[in-house]
Design a protein around this motif. Structure first.
Motif, PDB file in Angstrom:
ATOM      1  N   ASP A 135       0.831  -1.207   0.000  1.00 54.25           N
ATOM      2  CA  ASP A 135       0.000   0.000   0.000  1.00 54.25           C
ATOM      3  C   ASP A 135       0.863   1.254   0.000  1.00 54.25           C
ATOM      4  N   LEU A 136       1.971   1.217   0.740  1.00 53.89           N
ATOM      5  CA  LEU A 136       2.886   2.359   0.758  1.00 53.89           C
ATOM      6  C   LEU A 136       3.495   2.571  -0.623  1.00 53.89           C
ATOM      7  N   PHE A 137       3.906   1.500  -1.268  1.00 55.22           N
ATOM      8  CA  PHE A 137       4.503   1.638  -2.598  1.00 55.22           C
ATOM      9  C   PHE A 137       3.493   2.201  -3.590  1.00 55.22           C
ATOM     10  N   LEU A 138       2.264   1.705  -3.535  1.00 56.45           N
ATOM     11  CA  LEU A 138       1.239   2.183  -4.466  1.00 56.45           C
ATOM     12  C   LEU A 138       0.939   3.667  -4.261  1.00 56.45           C
ATOM     13  N   THR A 139       0.883   4.116  -3.020  1.00 54.55           N
ATOM     14  CA  THR A 139       0.636   5.541  -2.786  1.00 54.55           C
ATOM     15  C   THR A 139       1.836   6.369  -3.217  1.00 54.55           C
ATOM     16  N   ALA A 140       3.037   5.813  -3.084  1.00 59.37           N
ATOM     17  CA  ALA A 140       4.233   6.538  -3.521  1.00 59.37           C
ATOM     18  C   ALA A 140       4.256   6.719  -5.034  1.00 59.37           C
ATOM     19  N   MET A 141       3.667   5.785  -5.760  1.00 60.05           N
ATOM     20  CA  MET A 141       3.614   5.878  -7.213  1.00 60.05           C
ATOM     21  C   MET A 141       2.383   6.628  -7.708  1.00 60.05           C
ATOM     22  N   ASP A 142       1.458   6.932  -6.800  1.00 54.01           N
ATOM     23  CA  ASP A 142       0.196   7.584  -7.170  1.00 54.01           C
ATOM     24  C   ASP A 142       0.404   9.094  -7.213  1.00 54.01           C
ATOM     25  N   ARG A 143       0.289   9.687  -8.377  1.00 50.38           N
ATOM     26  CA  ARG A 143       0.561  11.118  -8.537  1.00 50.38           C
ATOM     27  C   ARG A 143      -0.442  12.001  -7.798  1.00 50.38           C
ATOM     28  N   ARG A 144      -1.534  11.419  -7.322  1.00 51.50           N
ATOM     29  CA  ARG A 144      -2.476  12.206  -6.515  1.00 51.50           C
ATOM     30  C   ARG A 144      -1.861  12.592  -5.173  1.00 51.50           C
ATOM     31  N   PHE A 145      -0.903  11.803  -4.713  1.00 51.42           N
ATOM     32  CA  PHE A 145      -0.324  12.019  -3.396  1.00 51.42           C
ATOM     33  C   PHE A 145       1.157  12.354  -3.428  1.00 51.42           C
ATOM     34  N   ALA A 146       1.877  11.826  -4.386  1.00 52.64           N
ATOM     35  CA  ALA A 146       3.333  11.941  -4.367  1.00 52.64           C
ATOM     36  C   ALA A 146       3.869  12.291  -5.750  1.00 52.64           C
ATOM     37  N   PRO A 147       4.160  13.572  -6.012  1.00 47.84           N
ATOM     38  CA  PRO A 147       4.726  13.935  -7.312  1.00 47.84           C
ATOM     39  C   PRO A 147       6.024  13.172  -7.605  1.00 47.84           C
TER      40      PRO A 147
END
Length: 213
Positions: A10-22
């Motif tokens: 889940d952490l990796f997916l949010t890190a790759m999600d441009r909604r949260f992490a440019p």
């Protein structure tokens, strides 16, 4: 293939999600993923902490390839390994391992940026229940994922309702082993940033020597 939901994924997916992490540094992410694995293993009772020492439990299959690898990598002889040492050892290139695993599972897509698709390759999560589950955990200010994400600069806008809830939710953590791991992740990320800055200063000084008349 990895199929089980884990905090690390889940952490990796949010890190790759441009909604949260440019953009997230791969070194920072790798350290946080190693911490997330420890927390997943704690939750599965595959280990305990004795102060800041990682004490393995009985070896058992956990249903996730990377988490099984993490469990197998635990030091099983006293005096056992300190959390900080685990983060640096296990975290080496760990972000790349999660990228490969999630791409193999179809959870990530790679495409080139730019109008003509000639720019740098960028990896993003595909629309999937896994991506939305990870996003929902972050948006709900789930304390563990939120604290790991915040340690590497991932987050939601502070002026949103979820953003305002994130700080008190993270502060509500009272489980000592969990807070020990989270504190170690924060310290490791800060140490890595200090190393980067020192190298940048040294490289700038070296360049100035060669430019001097």
């Amino acid at each position: 293939m990895t199929t089980t939901a884990t905090t690390a994924k889940d952490l990796f997916l949010t890190a790759m999600d441009r909604r949260f992490a440019p953009e997230v540094g791969q070194g920072d992410l790798s350290l946080a993923l190693a911490g997330a694995e420890l927390l997943d293993l704690l939750g599965a009772r595959a280990l305990t902490l004795d102060g800041d020492r990682v004490v393995p439990g009985a070896a058992a299959a956990l249903g996730d390839v990377l988490l099984d690898e993490a469990s197998a990598a635990l030091v099983r002889q006293p005096p056992y390994e300190q959390v900080e040492d685990w983060l640096w050892r296990r975290g080496r290139d760990l972000a790349a391992a999660y990228r490969r695993a999630l791409q193999a599972d179809g959870g990530l897509s790679a495409r080139r940026s730019g109008r003509l698709g000639l720019g740098a390759v960028r990896v993003e999560p595909v629309d999937s229940p896994a991506r939305e589950r990870a996003a929902a955990r972050l948006e709900a200010a789930e304390p563990v994922l939120g604290a790991l994400a915040a340690a590497i600069g991932i987050g939601i806008a502070a002026d949103t309702e979820a953003g305002q809830a994130a700080v008190p939710a993270a502060a509500a953590l009272e489980d000592e082993p969990v807070t020990t791991v989270l504190a170690a992740v924060m310290d490791a990320v800060m140490e890595l940033e200090a190393v980067r800055r020192r190298r940048s200063i040294e490289e700038a000084a070296f360049a100035n020597i060669w430019r001097a008349p």
